[in-house]
Scaffold this motif. Structure first.
Motif, short mmCIF file in Angstrom:
data_model
loop_
_atom_site.label_atom_id
_atom_site.label_comp_id
_atom_site.label_asym_id
_atom_site.label_seq_id
_atom_site.Cartn_x
_atom_site.Cartn_y
_atom_site.Cartn_z
N LYS A 200 0.83 -1.21 0.00
CA LYS A 200 0.00 0.00 0.00
C LYS A 200 0.87 1.26 0.00
O LYS A 200 0.38 2.34 -0.35
CB LYS A 200 -0.92 0.01 1.23
CG LYS A 200 -1.97 -1.10 1.24
CD LYS A 200 -2.81 -1.06 2.50
CE LYS A 200 -3.82 -2.20 2.55
NZ LYS A 200 -4.63 -2.18 3.78
N CYS A 201 2.12 1.11 0.38
CA CYS A 201 3.06 2.24 0.39
C CYS A 201 3.91 2.30 -0.88
O CYS A 201 4.76 3.18 -1.00
CB CYS A 201 3.98 2.15 1.61
SG CYS A 201 3.13 2.27 3.20
N PHE A 202 3.72 1.36 -1.78
CA PHE A 202 4.51 1.33 -3.01
C PHE A 202 4.12 2.50 -3.91
O PHE A 202 2.96 2.91 -3.98
CB PHE A 202 4.27 0.02 -3.77
CG PHE A 202 5.16 -1.11 -3.35
CD1 PHE A 202 5.88 -1.06 -2.17
CD2 PHE A 202 5.29 -2.25 -4.14
CE1 PHE A 202 6.70 -2.10 -1.78
CE2 PHE A 202 6.10 -3.29 -3.77
CZ PHE A 202 6.81 -3.23 -2.59
N SER A 203 5.12 3.00 -4.65
CA SER A 203 4.87 4.00 -5.67
C SER A 203 4.23 3.34 -6.89
O SER A 203 4.15 2.10 -6.97
CB SER A 203 6.18 4.68 -6.08
OG SER A 203 7.03 3.73 -6.72
N LYS A 204 3.82 4.13 -7.85
CA LYS A 204 3.22 3.59 -9.07
C LYS A 204 4.21 2.68 -9.79
O LYS A 204 3.84 1.58 -10.25
CB LYS A 204 2.78 4.73 -9.99
CG LYS A 204 2.12 4.25 -11.27
CD LYS A 204 1.68 5.42 -12.15
CE LYS A 204 1.05 4.93 -13.45
NZ LYS A 204 0.64 6.07 -14.32
N ALA A 205 5.47 3.11 -9.87
CA ALA A 205 6.49 2.31 -10.55
C ALA A 205 6.73 1.00 -9.81
O ALA A 205 6.90 -0.06 -10.44
CB ALA A 205 7.79 3.10 -10.66
N GLN A 206 6.75 1.04 -8.48
CA GLN A 206 6.96 -0.17 -7.69
C GLN A 206 5.80 -1.15 -7.86
O GLN A 206 6.00 -2.36 -7.93
CB GLN A 206 7.14 0.20 -6.22
CG GLN A 206 8.47 0.88 -5.90
CD GLN A 206 8.53 1.43 -4.49
OE1 GLN A 206 7.52 1.86 -3.94
NE2 GLN A 206 9.70 1.40 -3.90
N LYS A 207 4.59 -0.62 -7.94
CA LYS A 207 3.42 -1.48 -8.13
C LYS A 207 3.44 -2.13 -9.52
O LYS A 207 3.02 -3.29 -9.68
CB LYS A 207 2.13 -0.68 -7.94
CG LYS A 207 1.87 -0.30 -6.49
CD LYS A 207 0.60 0.52 -6.34
CE LYS A 207 0.36 0.87 -4.88
NZ LYS A 207 -0.85 1.73 -4.71
N GLU A 208 3.94 -1.41 -10.51
CA GLU A 208 4.05 -1.99 -11.86
C GLU A 208 5.05 -3.14 -11.86
O GLU A 208 4.82 -4.18 -12.50
CB GLU A 208 4.46 -0.90 -12.85
CG GLU A 208 3.35 0.11 -13.15
CD GLU A 208 3.81 1.25 -14.03
OE1 GLU A 208 5.04 1.34 -14.30
OE2 GLU A 208 2.96 2.06 -14.45
N LYS A 209 6.17 -2.96 -11.16
CA LYS A 209 7.17 -4.03 -11.06
C LYS A 209 6.58 -5.24 -10.33
O LYS A 209 6.84 -6.38 -10.70
CB LYS A 209 8.41 -3.53 -10.32
CG LYS A 209 9.24 -2.53 -11.09
CD LYS A 209 10.43 -2.05 -10.28
CE LYS A 209 11.24 -1.00 -11.02
NZ LYS A 209 12.37 -0.49 -10.20
N LEU A 210 5.80 -4.97 -9.29
CA LEU A 210 5.15 -6.05 -8.55
C LEU A 210 4.20 -6.83 -9.44
O LEU A 210 4.20 -8.07 -9.43
CB LEU A 210 4.39 -5.47 -7.36
CG LEU A 210 3.51 -6.44 -6.57
CD1 LEU A 210 4.37 -7.51 -5.91
CD2 LEU A 210 2.69 -5.69 -5.52
N SER A 211 3.41 -6.10 -10.23
CA SER A 211 2.47 -6.77 -11.13
C SER A 211 3.21 -7.63 -12.16
O SER A 211 2.82 -8.77 -12.43
CB SER A 211 1.61 -5.72 -11.85
OG SER A 211 0.71 -6.32 -12.74
N LYS A 212 4.28 -7.10 -12.71
CA LYS A 212 5.08 -7.84 -13.69
C LYS A 212 5.67 -9.09 -13.06
O LYS A 212 5.60 -10.20 -13.63
CB LYS A 212 6.20 -6.96 -14.23
CG LYS A 212 7.12 -7.66 -15.23
CD LYS A 212 8.25 -6.74 -15.67
CE LYS A 212 9.20 -7.47 -16.61
NZ LYS A 212 10.35 -6.60 -17.01
N ALA A 213 6.24 -8.94 -11.88
CA ALA A 213 6.86 -10.09 -11.19
C ALA A 213 5.82 -11.15 -10.88
O ALA A 213 6.07 -12.35 -11.06
CB ALA A 213 7.54 -9.61 -9.91
N THR A 214 4.66 -10.73 -10.40
CA THR A 214 3.62 -11.69 -10.04
C THR A 214 3.19 -12.53 -11.23
O THR A 214 3.08 -13.76 -11.13
CB THR A 214 2.40 -10.93 -9.47
OG1 THR A 214 2.81 -10.19 -8.33
CG2 THR A 214 1.32 -11.91 -9.06
N HIS A 215 2.95 -11.89 -12.35
CA HIS A 215 2.49 -12.61 -13.53
C HIS A 215 3.59 -13.51 -14.11
O HIS A 215 3.32 -14.64 -14.53
CB HIS A 215 1.99 -11.62 -14.59
CG HIS A 215 0.65 -11.03 -14.25
ND1 HIS A 215 0.52 -9.83 -13.59
CD2 HIS A 215 -0.61 -11.48 -14.46
CE1 HIS A 215 -0.76 -9.56 -13.42
NE2 HIS A 215 -1.47 -10.55 -13.93
#
Length: 263
Positions: free
Chosen positions: A219-234
Motif C-alpha cells: 500500500k506504500c509502493f509508488s506507481k512504478a513499484q506497483k508496476e514491477k510487482l504486477s510484472k513479477a507476479t504474472h
C-alpha cells in the motif's frame, strides 16, 4: 494482482480500547527484585527457543503462524532478564506491532510498550519506545479495525520518528523481495536444473510476494513499484505453471531422482 496463494489468518479480534496512562503521569517504578538462579535459567531457556527472536519477520511464515502466546510472553521475559536492547528491537518493529495487535489486541501491545518504557533509562532506547507508544495510541482505532493499514499510517509520522524510518526500510525491503523473486525466474529459465527444482524455487518467490501483500506493505509502493510487482507476479505465476506441467509429465523415477538431488 492475482494468482497468489492465500495466507490464512484469523480475523482481527474486536478489542475494548482502554486509554493508556500518559507517560508524564507514570510514576517510575522501583527496580524489579533480582532474579533467582532457577528463574533466570528457565527464562533464558524460554527466550532461547522462541522463534520470534531468531527469525526475521519477513523471511518466512514463522511470525504469521506463531502462537499468540509467544508474542505475549517474549517482551516480558526479555524485560525480566533485563535484555532491554533485545526487547526494544523486538517491540519497536512494525511487523511485531501488526501481528501482536492481530493476535492479542491493542491493550496488550500498549502494556508491553509501557512496561518496556519504565524499564529503560532516558535516552535513545526510550525515545524509540516513545515514538511507538505515540504512534499506537494515536492510531488505536484504525489499527484495531485493520492491522494491515499500519504501514500506511507509519508513513504519515514525522520524518524523524523511528516509526516512519522503519516503514521506509520495510518498503525498501519489500521492493528488494519483488526484485529478487523476478531475478530468480530469469536465472532459472533456460537453465539445466530439474523442473521440480524450478517449481519449488518459483513457489518460494511466490510465497514471499504473498507475505508482502498480506502485511499491507505494498500500500506504500509508488506507481512504478506497483508496476514491477504486477510484472513479477504474472511472470512468476506463468513460470510456476510451466514448471508444474513439466513435473506432471515426468516419469515417477525422474521425479524421485529430482527430489533426491534437492534433498
Amino acid at each position: 494482482v492475482g494468482h497468489l496463494p492465500e495466507i490464512k489468518k484469523d480475523k482481527p479480534k474486536k478489542v475494548k480500547k482502554v486509554a493508556a496512562p500518559k507517560r508524564s503521569a507514570v510514576v517510575e517504578s522501583e527496580p524489579p527484585k533480582p532474579l533467582l538462579k532457577l528463574e533466570k535459567t528457565v527464562l533464558e531457556c524460554l527466550v532461547k527457543v522462541n522463534p520470534l527472536l531468531h527469525m526475521e519477520a519477513d523471511v518466512d511464515e514463522t511470525w504469521v503462524l506463531a502462537s499468540p502466546r509467544l508474542f505475549f510472553t517474549l517482551p516480558r521475559q526479555l524485560i525480566r532478564l533485563h535484555q532491554l536492547d533485545k526487547a526494544c528491537n523486538l517491540c519497536c518493529n512494525l511487523h511485531w506491532v501488526q501481528q501482536a495487535v492481530r493476535e492479542l489486541g491493542l491493550d496488550s501491545v500498549l502494556d508491553s510498550f509501557n512496561s518496556l518504557w519504565q524499564a529503560l533509562h532516558a535516552g535513545q532506547g526510550r525515545d524509540m519506545v516513545d515514538d511507538y507508544l505515540d504512534f499506537v495510541e494515536g492510531n488505536a482505532e484504525p489499527l484495531s479495525n485493520d492491522p494491515t493499514c499500519i504501514f500506511v499510517l507509519a508513513r504519515r509520522e514525522h520524518d524523524q520518528s523511528s516509526v516512519h524510518q522503519h516503514c521506509n526500510k520495510a518498503v525498501v525491503n519489500g521492493e528488494s523481495v519483488v526484485r529478487q523473486a523476478l531475478a530468480r525466474v530469469h536465472r532459472l529459465q533456460g537453465s539445466s536444473v530439474s523442473a521440480l527444482h524450478k517449481a519449488l524455487s518459483y513457489s518460494r518467490g511466490q510465497r514471499s510476494i504473498a507475505r508482502l501483500m498480506s502485511r499491507g506493505i505494498i500500500k506504500c509502493f509508488s506507481k512504478a513499484q506497483k508496476e514491477k510487482l504486477s510484472k513479477a507476479t504474472h511472470e512468476i505465476h506463468a513460470a510456476l505453471q510451466g514448471a508444474v506441467k513439466e513435473v506432471k509429465d515426468m516419469e515417477t523415477p525422474d521425479v524421485d531422482n529430482a527430489l533426491g538431488s534437492i534433498i
